[in-house]
Design a protein around this motif. Sequence first.
Motif, PDB file in Angstrom:
ATOM      1  N   PRO A   1     102.897 -14.114  10.754  1.00  0.00           N
ATOM      2  CA  PRO A   1     103.682 -14.150   9.508  1.00  0.00           C
ATOM      3  C   PRO A   1     104.890 -15.066   9.647  1.00  0.00           C
ATOM      4  O   PRO A   1     105.379 -15.329  10.757  1.00  0.00           O
ATOM      5  N   ASP A   2     105.320 -15.558   8.548  1.00  0.00           N
ATOM      6  CA  ASP A   2     106.500 -16.410   8.512  1.00  0.00           C
ATOM      7  C   ASP A   2     107.728 -15.516   8.579  1.00  0.00           C
ATOM      8  O   ASP A   2     108.407 -15.253   7.589  1.00  0.00           O
ATOM      9  N   ASP A   3     107.968 -15.023   9.794  1.00  0.00           N
ATOM     10  CA  ASP A   3     108.966 -13.989   9.971  1.00  0.00           C
ATOM     11  C   ASP A   3     109.702 -14.271  11.281  1.00  0.00           C
ATOM     12  O   ASP A   3     109.080 -14.363  12.348  1.00  0.00           O
ATOM     13  N   GLU A   4     111.002 -14.423  11.203  1.00  0.00           N
ATOM     14  CA  GLU A   4     111.780 -14.761  12.397  1.00  0.00           C
ATOM     15  C   GLU A   4     111.697 -13.669  13.450  1.00  0.00           C
ATOM     16  O   GLU A   4     111.613 -13.956  14.659  1.00  0.00           O
ATOM     17  N   ALA A   5     111.703 -12.407  13.034  1.00  0.00           N
ATOM     18  CA  ALA A   5     111.644 -11.310  13.994  1.00  0.00           C
ATOM     19  C   ALA A   5     110.316 -11.310  14.743  1.00  0.00           C
ATOM     20  O   ALA A   5     110.271 -11.124  15.973  1.00  0.00           O
ATOM     21  N   MET A   6     109.232 -11.523  14.018  1.00  0.00           N
ATOM     22  CA  MET A   6     107.923 -11.564  14.667  1.00  0.00           C
ATOM     23  C   MET A   6     107.816 -12.786  15.574  1.00  0.00           C
ATOM     24  O   MET A   6     107.291 -12.713  16.684  1.00  0.00           O
ATOM     25  N   PHE A   7     108.330 -13.894  15.109  1.00  0.00           N
ATOM     26  CA  PHE A   7     108.276 -15.106  15.914  1.00  0.00           C
ATOM     27  C   PHE A   7     109.071 -14.925  17.210  1.00  0.00           C
ATOM     28  O   PHE A   7     108.659 -15.400  18.278  1.00  0.00           O
ATOM     29  N   SER A   8     110.173 -14.231  17.147  1.00  0.00           N
ATOM     30  CA  SER A   8     111.015 -14.042  18.335  1.00  0.00           C
ATOM     31  C   SER A   8     110.290 -13.249  19.407  1.00  0.00           C
ATOM     32  O   SER A   8     110.319 -13.611  20.588  1.00  0.00           O
TER      33      SER A   8
ATOM     34  N   LYS B   1      90.537 -12.594  -6.140  1.00  0.00           N
ATOM     35  CA  LYS B   1      91.962 -12.745  -5.933  1.00  0.00           C
ATOM     36  C   LYS B   1      92.387 -11.881  -4.753  1.00  0.00           C
ATOM     37  O   LYS B   1      91.857 -10.811  -4.546  1.00  0.00           O
ATOM     38  N   THR B   2      93.352 -12.353  -4.039  1.00  0.00           N
ATOM     39  CA  THR B   2      93.815 -11.641  -2.855  1.00  0.00           C
ATOM     40  C   THR B   2      95.174 -11.028  -3.129  1.00  0.00           C
ATOM     41  O   THR B   2      96.071 -11.683  -3.674  1.00  0.00           O
ATOM     42  N   TRP B   3      95.295  -9.813  -2.689  1.00  0.00           N
ATOM     43  CA  TRP B   3      96.572  -9.121  -2.893  1.00  0.00           C
ATOM     44  C   TRP B   3      97.614  -9.715  -1.969  1.00  0.00           C
ATOM     45  O   TRP B   3      97.421  -9.875  -0.768  1.00  0.00           O
ATOM     46  N   LYS B   4      98.743 -10.055  -2.524  1.00  0.00           N
ATOM     47  CA  LYS B   4      99.818 -10.645  -1.743  1.00  0.00           C
ATOM     48  C   LYS B   4     100.756  -9.548  -1.276  1.00  0.00           C
ATOM     49  O   LYS B   4     101.154  -8.682  -2.038  1.00  0.00           O
ATOM     50  N   PRO B   5     101.087  -9.549   0.003  1.00  0.00           N
ATOM     51  CA  PRO B   5     101.966  -8.493   0.505  1.00  0.00           C
ATOM     52  C   PRO B   5     103.284  -8.465  -0.248  1.00  0.00           C
ATOM     53  O   PRO B   5     103.897  -9.496  -0.525  1.00  0.00           O
ATOM     54  N   GLU B   6     103.723  -7.255  -0.578  1.00  0.00           N
ATOM     55  CA  GLU B   6     104.991  -7.085  -1.276  1.00  0.00           C
ATOM     56  C   GLU B   6     106.103  -6.801  -0.278  1.00  0.00           C
ATOM     57  O   GLU B   6     105.893  -6.730   0.930  1.00  0.00           O
ATOM     58  N   ARG B   7     107.276  -6.594  -0.795  1.00  0.00           N
ATOM     59  CA  ARG B   7     108.442  -6.436   0.054  1.00  0.00           C
ATOM     60  C   ARG B   7     108.337  -5.274   1.037  1.00  0.00           C
ATOM     61  O   ARG B   7     108.749  -5.414   2.203  1.00  0.00           O
TER      62      ARG B   7
ATOM     63  N   ARG C   1     107.196  -3.744   8.774  1.00  0.00           N
ATOM     64  CA  ARG C   1     106.908  -4.564   9.946  1.00  0.00           C
ATOM     65  C   ARG C   1     108.153  -4.711  10.815  1.00  0.00           C
ATOM     66  O   ARG C   1     108.082  -4.651  12.039  1.00  0.00           O
ATOM     67  N   HIS C   2     109.289  -4.894  10.197  1.00  0.00           N
ATOM     68  CA  HIS C   2     110.526  -5.000  10.958  1.00  0.00           C
ATOM     69  C   HIS C   2     110.837  -3.689  11.661  1.00  0.00           C
ATOM     70  O   HIS C   2     111.287  -3.685  12.821  1.00  0.00           O
ATOM     71  N   THR C   3     110.638  -2.574  10.958  1.00  0.00           N
ATOM     72  CA  THR C   3     110.878  -1.283  11.580  1.00  0.00           C
ATOM     73  C   THR C   3     109.910  -1.053  12.738  1.00  0.00           C
ATOM     74  O   THR C   3     110.272  -0.500  13.783  1.00  0.00           O
ATOM     75  N   CYS C   4     108.699  -1.485  12.556  1.00  0.00           N
ATOM     76  CA  CYS C   4     107.695  -1.371  13.621  1.00  0.00           C
ATOM     77  C   CYS C   4     108.117  -2.192  14.837  1.00  0.00           C
ATOM     78  O   CYS C   4     107.981  -1.750  15.980  1.00  0.00           O
TER      79      CYS C   4
END
Length: 1605
Positions: free
Chosen positions: A342-349, A295-301, A307-310
């Motif tokens: 990641p499915d993340d708007e900030a990263m995608f931008s 089983k793979t650990w799923k990233p939590e909140r 990542r956003h702060t980074c």
Amino acid sequence: MEVNQRPARAIQLHPSRAAVVDLFNLYLGRSTRQRLDDASRETPTKLQKRIIAPHGELPRRDEQFILDFEQLQGQFSDLEQLRTTTEAVLISFIVQCSSHAPQSEFLLFAIRSLCSRGYLKWDTFLLSLLSAVSSAEATFGQVAPTTPVGLSSPLIISSSSMPNASNLHVSSSSNITMSNASNIHASNPASPLPTMHVVSSPAQSTTDQSAGTTLSPIKPSELSVSGHHGMTRSSHIVKGNAIGSLRQFSCRIILAGLDFSLKPITHAEVFTHMLNWLVNWDQRSVVSEESDNKKTWKPERPLHEWRHTCLDVVWVLVDEDKCRIPFYELIRSSLQFMDNIPDDEAMFSIILEIHRRRDMVAMHMQMLDQHLHCPTFATHRFLTQSYPSLTGESLANVRYSPITYPGVLGEPLHGEDLAASIPKGSLDWERALRCLRHALRTTPSPDWWRRVLLVAPCYKPPQTSTPGAVFSPEMICEAVVDRTIELLKITNSETQCWQEWLIFADIFFFLMKNGCIDFLDFINKLTSRITRGDQQILRSNHVTWLLAQIIRIELVMNTLSSDPKKLVETTKKIISFHKEDKNIDPSNVSPQAILLDFISSSQTVRIWSFNTSIREYINNDQLQKGKQIDEWWRQVTKGERTLDFMSLDDRSMGMFWVLSFTMDQQTCEAVMNWLSSAGVTEILQGPNMQPNDRMMMMRETYPLSMTLLSGLSINLCSKLAFQLEEAIFLGQAIPSIAMVETYVRLLLIAPHSLFRPHFTNLTQRSSSFLNKPGMSILLLEILNYRLLPLYRYYGKSKALMNDVTKIISTIKGKRGEHRHFRLAENLCMNLILSIRDFFVVKKELKGPTDFTETINRITIISLAITIKTRGVAEVEHMLYLQPLLEQIMATSQHTWSQKTMRYFPTLIRDFLIGRIDKRGQAIQAWQQAETTVLNQCTQLLSPSADPTYVMTYLNHSFPQHRQYLCAGAWMLMNGLPESINSTNLGRVLRELSPEEVTSNIYTMVDVLLHQIQIELQRGLPAQDLLSKAISNFSFFIWSLELLPLDIIVLALIDRDDDPYALRIVISLLDKPELQQRIRMYCTSRSPEHWAHNQLSKRVELQKALGNHLSWKDRYPTFFDDIAARLIPVIPLVVYRLIENDATDIADRVLNSYTQLMAFHPLRFSFVRDTLAYFYGHLPNKLILRILKVLDLTKIPFSESFPQYMASPNSSVCPPQEYFANLLLGLVNNVIPSLNSKSKSDSSGDSSGNFGRATLNRTQATSISSSDGQKAFYENQDPGTYTQLVLETAAIEILSLPASASQVVASLVQIIVHIQPTLIQSGSGISHGQTSGLPTSPSAGSTESMNTSRSTSSTSWVNANSFVSKSGYSCQQLSCLMIQACGLLLAQLPPEFHLQLYSEAARIIKDCWWLVDGKRSLDELESAVGYALLDSTWASQDNTSTAIGNIVSLLHAFFSNLPHEWLESTHTIIKHLRPVSSVAMVRIAFRIMSPLLPRLAFARPLFMKTLALLFNVMADVFGKNSQPAVSAEASDIRDLIDFLHHAVMYEGQGGPVQNHSKPKVEILTLCGKVMGLLRPDVQHLLSHLKIDQTSSIYAATHPKLTQNSA
């Protein structure tokens, strides 16, 4: 190591450290005691709740903490100790309390407060924090089998990054615990801690440990693992949350620190860590439970939060207001290539912005229409697209890269792995196939194939990939299949293309023999293509004949015999290609028809020999034809295996061709028997020959014709060539001329398959080969008079020159070796004059050359012609030129006249201009030795001289006196040659070494010219003196044949600064004796020796070479003659006459020697080089005479060219229609065809095909399409038909009476209006036909994007007629015309280049929307964006512009220029300046920026170009500039990014890597020129300088950091 640890340990165990820890514990609200075993009783759920739960209320974060902290100062000896201790404690708490919100808030407050008051330094603190976080994360992932390992907080940072790294340590006291480093290493050998110089406290008691662990809100047991099954999913969640919290808190601290002024090194470290975290955001731990399910650990909140702060940190770092980090660092980072975005708007931008700006950088790196740039093989020189420093290969095995693949940043890439990864059908794949298809059609040098090909994987042992490769085996195989299908289609159209099949078979054999094609893969792909395509395409046995050529190759035989199953399958497919013609007309049968009719039988019998089990697949017709072949052979030979090859009819010739595929031994014997059928005869003794062993020579017979030899199997030709070499070079009897001619013709018929380097090949077969009497002479004759163009074509001229030079250096000092030496010297002269590229005389570039004085002088002339007419091709050639010239001139005393020097290129003239003329010293030396020399000559040359004195003179005279022998004889003759003893003089000259004779000739010329000047001063008439000199020379050359004519002429023309030297030369060339020898030579031979099938009449040795060269030699001549020795000399005489403004005399000399020049092996090159070398200085009359050196009927001149040359108006310029047709000829015959799909593949998707329509293939094959492809021997000079067409176009332009400015203006006007002319007048593409061009992204109308308000005249061509001649669509033809024009202009001298730059700049500056001052910045930006589209895109929507076409033309021109001529490219920018708008800045950058990758290997030129671009920016963004429309620095972000990339590319010497560093010299330059710019622009470029306080590149540069240290 213990010594190094003591200071750190002293700080670590500082008695006041506990007070600092207690102070923080107090304000953090942490208890001082907890039980160690509490953790073991807590469940993971309780643990997680406890981590998040607050630990009571904390004291207010006010000044009280600072006051309490300041009270601790007194316990430390200095502020640095306090700072270091506080840093270590703080970082320990950060690692432990990052998950606790209130505690982390207080720590952030404390850090801010302490840094603002100077108790902490942001730079060292952040670096230590990042290192500690990395170590902590590594510790989180450790698994200890036995001993639990708690979370530690090591503060490790490399000393190179931080000055006080040695003072950093890991906290260890009674309150804070750290696991011992040795224990960590024992539990996890992969731990980085031991290598990081961790300092830890001594072993502590259990009580101390339990006390220390109570400080952490997370107990060690919560992050420990016991046993192999202790790692549960909950523990992974805890670890993931802990890492996420730690990273988020660290980013918050970093953001706080970025509000302060940090050092560039800190910014760089922070940026690196942030990118590393973001790139590796999805690293997951795999849970191993009792079941096998993973089983793979799923990233939590918390993961998303950190990542956003980074990302916030990254954005702050690259913010242009502060420009802490240039945005370019994001462009070259690996963030955009994340495996799992990641499915993340900030990263995608941020990734989207990186891609957008990266694409702009890539655009600047690439030329317009770069996908069309492809080698044409129309020049002898290959301009490589890469350099050894990129490939990683040794210089001894450098591969040539004809194309490269664009990287993500536009950089040129190549390599076998890269080529293998190119997807089939992509634009890069089609470009590679286009190059290979063109090569198969135009047959470039085998040396080119050798440099680009790879061995197929099935034939090579496992090894590393080839870094310099650009083609994969799959590409090569597909291209060969395409060419096969193409030839089948041409054959089916009833076009005569037998010669094309022969040429293709030669290349196919070459590729297969060298293992470049997988035989089975080729058969499978060819079968598939024929099966999927039109079955009717296979109407003849050409494919069977092609396969029969290679069936005996060892690789093929091994493949067929290795696996019986594969043999059967492959045999079925091979037999499926058999197409017997049942309707052959027996009354009209050609040899080709007979061969194709019987070839399937021959091939089947051959395959049957591999495996008899395939009998069931053989039909009776094939067996019957095999019996017919045997029967025919028995009838014609009658058991003697001898044929009368001169009486073969077409059927017999065809049957003999068939026989060569099955009975090669018998056919080989038949040929050898024919060539020796006349028997042998003994060479008679001559008057000057001493008795020796009997010398037998074969009687003459007829050589085999090229027609007969061309149809023989290549396998038989190879065997026949081997046996002929045995007979010619290693046999007992001297071969006949017919045998030698037949051997030469074999090599010319199949230059790819049969070529061999003769010296190497023959020496390997017989080590004593060169010692055999006459063998070396025979080989030199063959090379000099027959195979010189073949060696140049094969790229082996330089190697042959080295071999011949070794012979020269060996025999030049041997007495009596005159014939051997002069022949080798003449060959070396021809070789050097034929090499139109840079060459190294000695590999080590040290010490003088082994050349003779004559060859040294010839070498300088050859280099001058090459550099002036073709430029210096590569960067390394520029570096080698100076030492090469020093080598050549080390032993030469010669100086050239000012008249000669003025035509030399600057590179050579500057080197030679300072040389001292030593002729005065030579005359003084003569005058000092004159008395002694004349006394010796009197004893030797008086009519009554004792014959025995000859040996006395030879054995006892000094060498410095012997060099004046001829000069002394000249003085004694005094115009009366019969007054000296010519017999003794001849004996001495023959007994001297060749080197001494050469020295005598040069000295004699200097003395006689000096003597003429003395006699003139005494009042003697000049005419009488000249008559006396000519009479004396005639005595030396013709009466007694004592001296070689060619060396005398060369010595005289090298003294052209004397007014009488050239007059003597002309008189000698006009002598009736010489003219008679020339006529005899020309009438007894044919320039096209391969077509001369008559009995050869051998000229007697003495008549051919004269007494001096023949003397004791008995070995007969084959092709050598005194007249032939003048062939390389006559062009040099013409050069000297032109340099001395004696053009009328030059015209007369060429007229007299035109018949002899027909035998010049490289006369086409002579015409082209002469016109280019003296461009602008030749009268029309002399130009016409030079052109008549050629066989004009065989040169593809334009139809209207003769009428313009004959025009009485010398200033007339041909109309544009003439130049347009000239370019059309290049499009049809030189530019690679643009068919991206196989012509037989009608089922494939044709979208994206920028290719020629299939139905028009036969309409545009060549200028004379009925002739088909020419064999090599018909195009020996320049080598290929593409070279012939391109060079002919250059000759036409160089010959026109129009000036360079008129020619360039006409060509540029055609290019500027090419799309409107063809597309609008031609109504675009016809209905039902797709253009095959890429879909344009623009949709602008022609009206809105027109470059001129008034439509120019397009009456120069009928578009429909013009397009129909090409076989292309209007859009395709317009783009290829631009490529053809750039290629043509690159072949012309620099005078044309300067005119091109001037005309291009004028058109750009006159563009109406650029000069319109009312245009806004946005309008100009939009307009320039459209203007700079690739022409292949713009032509689709009729949005082509003058600027776009001009830039495309310039880029096509640049891509074909040699390196040296790139230096003048700055001229166009100088014409454009001063630049007044951002649009013009962009145009200037678009013109020059693609050159920077190519110039990255030539730093001086790179720096000049970079400085020029900075100056262009300063015209608009300079401190004092006032542009018409104001612009912000942010408007040129893409240019800023590109400048960063260019600097990095040059620093790396290739594609930019993560570790690439700029060169200090470049940073210094940027820092200087940056001062011209406005402060806001300087701010964006602030890192491109050597200031370590503001530049991350300077702060991290190894050289600069070492210097600062």
